[in-house]
Scaffold this motif. Structure first.
Motif, PDB file in Angstrom:
ATOM      1  N   ASP A 287      -7.390  -1.967  -7.271  1.00  0.00           N
ATOM      2  CA  ASP A 287      -7.061  -1.372  -6.136  1.00  0.00           C
ATOM      3  C   ASP A 287      -8.093  -0.335  -5.470  1.00  0.00           C
ATOM      4  O   ASP A 287      -7.695   0.608  -4.973  1.00  0.00           O
TER       5      ASP A 287
ATOM      6  N   ALA B  65       0.831  -1.381  -0.195  1.00  0.00           N
ATOM      7  CA  ALA B  65       0.029  -0.025   0.005  1.00  0.00           C
ATOM      8  C   ALA B  65       1.089   1.229   0.019  1.00  0.00           C
ATOM      9  O   ALA B  65       0.664   2.162  -0.773  1.00  0.00           O
TER      10      ALA B  65
ATOM     11  N   HIS C 232       5.305  -9.967  -2.601  1.00  0.00           N
ATOM     12  CA  HIS C 232       3.899 -10.340  -1.375  1.00  0.00           C
ATOM     13  C   HIS C 232       3.333 -11.589  -1.982  1.00  0.00           C
ATOM     14  O   HIS C 232       2.750 -12.372  -1.377  1.00  0.00           O
TER      15      HIS C 232
ATOM     16  N   HIS D 177      -9.175  -6.279   2.561  1.00  0.00           N
ATOM     17  CA  HIS D 177      -7.875  -7.255   2.718  1.00  0.00           C
ATOM     18  C   HIS D 177      -7.056  -6.990   3.639  1.00  0.00           C
ATOM     19  O   HIS D 177      -6.736  -7.897   4.521  1.00  0.00           O
TER      20      HIS D 177
HETATM   21  C1  HEM Z   1      -2.607 -14.785   1.519  1.00  0.00           C
HETATM   22  C2  HEM Z   1      -1.716 -14.363   2.234  1.00  0.00           C
HETATM   23  C3  HEM Z   1      -1.741 -12.663   2.184  1.00  0.00           C
HETATM   24  C4  HEM Z   1      -1.477 -11.901   3.280  1.00  0.00           C
HETATM   25  C5  HEM Z   1      -1.414 -12.243   4.829  1.00  0.00           C
HETATM   26  C6  HEM Z   1      -1.584 -10.301   2.679  1.00  0.00           C
HETATM   27  C7  HEM Z   1      -1.518  -9.192   3.566  1.00  0.00           C
HETATM   28  C8  HEM Z   1      -1.521  -8.025   3.230  1.00  0.00           C
HETATM   29  C9  HEM Z   1      -1.362  -6.756   4.196  1.00  0.00           C
HETATM   30  C10 HEM Z   1      -1.277  -6.700   5.614  1.00  0.00           C
HETATM   31  C11 HEM Z   1      -1.406  -5.614   2.960  1.00  0.00           C
HETATM   32  C12 HEM Z   1      -1.368  -4.336   3.738  1.00  0.00           C
HETATM   33  C13 HEM Z   1      -0.070  -3.850   3.806  1.00  0.00           C
HETATM   34  C14 HEM Z   1       0.867  -3.396   2.788  1.00  0.00           C
HETATM   35  O1  HEM Z   1       0.311  -2.865   1.848  1.00  0.00           O
HETATM   36  O2  HEM Z   1       1.952  -4.222   2.516  1.00  0.00           O
HETATM   37  C15 HEM Z   1      -1.755  -6.266   1.902  1.00  0.00           C
HETATM   38  C16 HEM Z   1      -1.826  -5.304   0.975  1.00  0.00           C
HETATM   39  C17 HEM Z   1      -1.999  -5.838  -0.493  1.00  0.00           C
HETATM   40  N1  HEM Z   1      -2.243  -7.023  -1.156  1.00  0.00           N
HETATM   41 FE1  HEM Z   1      -1.788  -8.736   0.151  1.00  0.00          FE
HETATM   42  N2  HEM Z   1      -1.767 -10.441   1.399  1.00  0.00           N
HETATM   43  C18 HEM Z   1      -1.858 -11.794   1.110  1.00  0.00           C
HETATM   44  C19 HEM Z   1      -2.245 -12.177  -0.444  1.00  0.00           C
HETATM   45  C20 HEM Z   1      -2.189 -11.487  -1.447  1.00  0.00           C
HETATM   46  C21 HEM Z   1      -2.462 -11.755  -2.638  1.00  0.00           C
HETATM   47  C22 HEM Z   1      -2.420 -13.329  -3.143  1.00  0.00           C
HETATM   48  C23 HEM Z   1      -2.551 -10.836  -3.414  1.00  0.00           C
HETATM   49  C24 HEM Z   1      -2.728 -10.515  -5.031  1.00  0.00           C
HETATM   50  C25 HEM Z   1      -2.085 -11.208  -5.864  1.00  0.00           C
HETATM   51  C26 HEM Z   1      -2.307  -9.674  -2.788  1.00  0.00           C
HETATM   52  C27 HEM Z   1      -2.592  -8.121  -3.076  1.00  0.00           C
HETATM   53  C28 HEM Z   1      -2.426  -7.049  -2.133  1.00  0.00           C
HETATM   54  C29 HEM Z   1      -2.397  -5.528  -2.784  1.00  0.00           C
HETATM   55  C30 HEM Z   1      -2.934  -5.390  -4.307  1.00  0.00           C
HETATM   56  C31 HEM Z   1      -2.323  -4.800  -1.479  1.00  0.00           C
HETATM   57  C32 HEM Z   1      -2.259  -3.414  -1.615  1.00  0.00           C
HETATM   58  C33 HEM Z   1      -3.817  -2.899  -1.080  1.00  0.00           C
HETATM   59  C34 HEM Z   1      -3.503  -1.241  -0.959  1.00  0.00           C
HETATM   60  O3  HEM Z   1      -3.382  -0.491  -1.995  1.00  0.00           O
HETATM   61  O4  HEM Z   1      -4.032  -0.918   0.104  1.00  0.00           O
HETATM   62  N3  HEM Z   1      -2.394  -9.855  -1.535  1.00  0.00           N
HETATM   63  N4  HEM Z   1      -1.855  -7.435   1.839  1.00  0.00           N
END
Ligand code: HEM
Length: 128
Positions: free
Chosen positions: A99, A2, A45, A107
């Motif tokens: 997004d 993010a 990620h 999420h």
């Molecule tokens: C399954 C385990 C996953 C966990 C524990 C997880 C956890 C998180 C967390 C805590 C964030 C917010 C912190 C940050 O922005 O770095 C985040 C953001 C995000 N994640 Fe994941 N995630 C997972 C899987 C995925 C997958 C498989 C995708 C897509 C292929 C994904 C796409 C995204 C995106 C697009 C954001 C940014 C959202 C924003 O702009 O606020 N995540 N994720």
């Protein structure tokens, strides 16, 4: 993700820009790549998410093969792995939809819930 807008690039899935690893992963230096690379943040990620999903499946299989333990432990494990899969689904949906804030928030909220359940599971497992 993010913080540096990692969700705003490579909106395809399961590939990134049509490839397994994005072409612009490397940003010229290690720190620049890990801290500032948008595609790198997203690729890392995804890879960590897949490793977590695989660990969740292994946890369930290992739990099913062990002699019966406290019911609550299995329930916590099943709930945590269910939330983990929901988390991945929400992540992919967030990415594919470009997004939008509400999906990004869902999420992140689910991630907080998942963390709580994982802590509860670890706490209970230590006391068997
Ligand atoms: C399954 C385990 C996953 C966990 C524990 C997880 C956890 C998180 C967390 C805590 C964030 C917010 C912190 C940050 O922005 O770095 C985040 C953001 C995000 N994640 Fe994941 N995630 C997972 C899987 C995925 C997958 C498989 C995708 C897509 C292929 C994904 C796409 C995204 C995106 C697009 C954001 C940014 C959202 C924003 O702009 O606020 N995540 N994720």
């Amino acid at each position: 993700m993010a913080g540096n807008g990692g969700g705003l690039v490579d909106g395809d899935w399961p590939l990134m820009g049509g490839r397994f690893a994005p072409v612009d992963y490397w940003q010229g230096a290690l720190w620049a790549t890990l801290a500032h690379g948008r595609a790198a943040a997203q690729f890392n990620h995804r890879m960590i998410a897949y490793a977590l999903l695989a660990s969740g499946v292994v946890l369930l299989i290992a739990g099913a093969r062990r002699p019966p333990g406290p019911k609550i432990l299995y329930r916590l494990a099943i709930a945590a792995v269910a939330l983990l899969f929901m988390q991945a689904g929400l992540g992919v949906a967030t990415l594919r939809a470009g997004d939008p804030l509400w999906l990004a928030l869902a999420h992140q909220a689910n991630a907080a819930l998942l963390l709580c359940l994982a802590v509860a599971l670890a706490w209970r497992a230590r006391r068997v």
